[in-house]
Design a protein around this motif. Structure first.
Motif, PDB file in Angstrom:
ATOM      1  N   ARG A  47      -4.513   8.323  -0.128  1.00 22.71           N
ATOM      2  CA  ARG A  47      -5.638   8.686  -1.010  1.00 22.71           C
ATOM      3  C   ARG A  47      -5.633   8.118  -2.598  1.00 22.71           C
ATOM      4  N   ALA A  48      -6.652   7.492  -2.919  1.00 22.88           N
ATOM      5  CA  ALA A  48      -6.544   6.985  -4.359  1.00 22.88           C
ATOM      6  C   ALA A  48      -6.804   8.262  -5.198  1.00 22.88           C
ATOM      7  N   ALA A  49      -6.168   8.212  -6.243  1.00 19.04           N
ATOM      8  CA  ALA A  49      -6.463   9.417  -7.247  1.00 19.04           C
ATOM      9  C   ALA A  49      -7.822   9.938  -7.372  1.00 19.04           C
ATOM     10  N   GLU A  50      -8.960   9.197  -7.439  1.00 21.70           N
ATOM     11  CA  GLU A  50     -10.173   9.580  -7.658  1.00 21.70           C
ATOM     12  C   GLU A  50     -10.586  10.139  -6.299  1.00 21.70           C
ATOM     13  N   PHE A  64      -1.314  -0.130  -7.167  1.00 22.94           N
ATOM     14  CA  PHE A  64      -1.678   1.146  -6.102  1.00 22.94           C
ATOM     15  C   PHE A  64      -1.729   0.551  -4.978  1.00 22.94           C
ATOM     16  N   LEU A  65      -1.164   0.806  -3.808  1.00 24.81           N
ATOM     17  CA  LEU A  65      -1.594   0.511  -2.588  1.00 24.81           C
ATOM     18  C   LEU A  65      -1.854   1.686  -1.703  1.00 24.81           C
ATOM     19  N   LYS A  66      -3.103   1.558  -1.119  1.00 26.76           N
ATOM     20  CA  LYS A  66      -3.554   2.421  -0.118  1.00 26.76           C
ATOM     21  C   LYS A  66      -2.763   2.181   0.942  1.00 26.76           C
ATOM     22  N   GLY A  67      -1.775   3.169   1.424  1.00 26.42           N
ATOM     23  CA  GLY A  67      -1.022   3.195   2.722  1.00 26.42           C
ATOM     24  C   GLY A  67      -0.950   4.401   3.328  1.00 26.42           C
ATOM     25  N   ASN A  68      -0.380   4.233   4.642  1.00 26.14           N
ATOM     26  CA  ASN A  68       0.116   5.474   5.297  1.00 26.14           C
ATOM     27  C   ASN A  68       1.544   5.320   5.694  1.00 26.14           C
ATOM     28  N   VAL A  69       2.366   6.422   5.261  1.00 21.95           N
ATOM     29  CA  VAL A  69       3.733   6.432   5.437  1.00 21.95           C
ATOM     30  C   VAL A  69       3.905   6.816   7.019  1.00 21.95           C
ATOM     31  N   ALA A  70       3.032   7.263   7.674  1.00 24.34           N
ATOM     32  CA  ALA A  70       3.089   7.558   9.298  1.00 24.34           C
ATOM     33  C   ALA A  70       2.737   6.401  10.073  1.00 24.34           C
ATOM     34  N   ASP A  71       2.275   5.427   9.450  1.00 21.19           N
ATOM     35  CA  ASP A  71       2.257   4.183  10.025  1.00 21.19           C
ATOM     36  C   ASP A  71       3.056   3.146   9.611  1.00 21.19           C
ATOM     37  N   ALA A  72       3.881   2.400  10.856  1.00 26.25           N
ATOM     38  CA  ALA A  72       5.009   1.637  10.402  1.00 26.25           C
ATOM     39  C   ALA A  72       4.308   0.220   9.848  1.00 26.25           C
TER      40      ALA A  72
END
Length: 145
Positions: A47-50, A64-72
């Protein structure tokens, strides 16, 4: 040897640092410190800070990168973008969990299901594994940590 100048001792000038979960409480404190010590900081967060809406962030990251560490695939893409932009990754700080148990009804062990527990283990072990695996090729090039 006595060190009096901690700013010099922990100087991060010229280092590219990736902080996962950089908009969370622990991650944002790490980002602020790293910036204070001169690092170029790339943040990966779901999530972005805002979007958090719970507080103002006292720092500016460099990327800033919107990413999910649960997804390879998401992790792989984020590290590639960082390396493409800066030509290197020197340091990896892991503060994101990729989800996990301990929230809502499963906040006490007696309420935790096997699925909740598995999600927590995969967050605690799987997220760092994916991030380290994807960062290693970039860090090996220049001796990162």
């Amino acid at each position: 040897m006595e060190v009096k100048d901690y700013k010099q001792m922990f100087d991060m000038t010229g280092k590219v640092v990736v902080v996962t979960g950089g908009t969370g409480y622990l991650g944002s404190a790490n980002v602020k410190c790293l910036k204070d010590f001169g690092a170029t900081v790339a943040v990966i967060s779901r999530r972005a800070a805002e979007e958090r809406g719970d507080r103002q962030y006292p720092f500016e990251c460099d990327m800033f990168l919107k990413g999910n560490v649960a997804d390879a695939e998401s992790v792989r893409d984020c590290f590639k973008q960082i390396a493409d932009k800066y030509g290197r990754i020197d340091v990896l700080v892991l503060t994101a969990t990729g989800g996990g148990a301990g929230y809502g009804k499963s906040d006490h062990m007696e309420n935790m299901t096997d699925d909740d527990f598995s999600l927590g283990v995969m967050g605690a072990v799987g997220a760092p594994f994916r991030c380290i695996r994807e960062a290693m090729p970039y860090m090996k090039e220049r001796g990162g940590s």
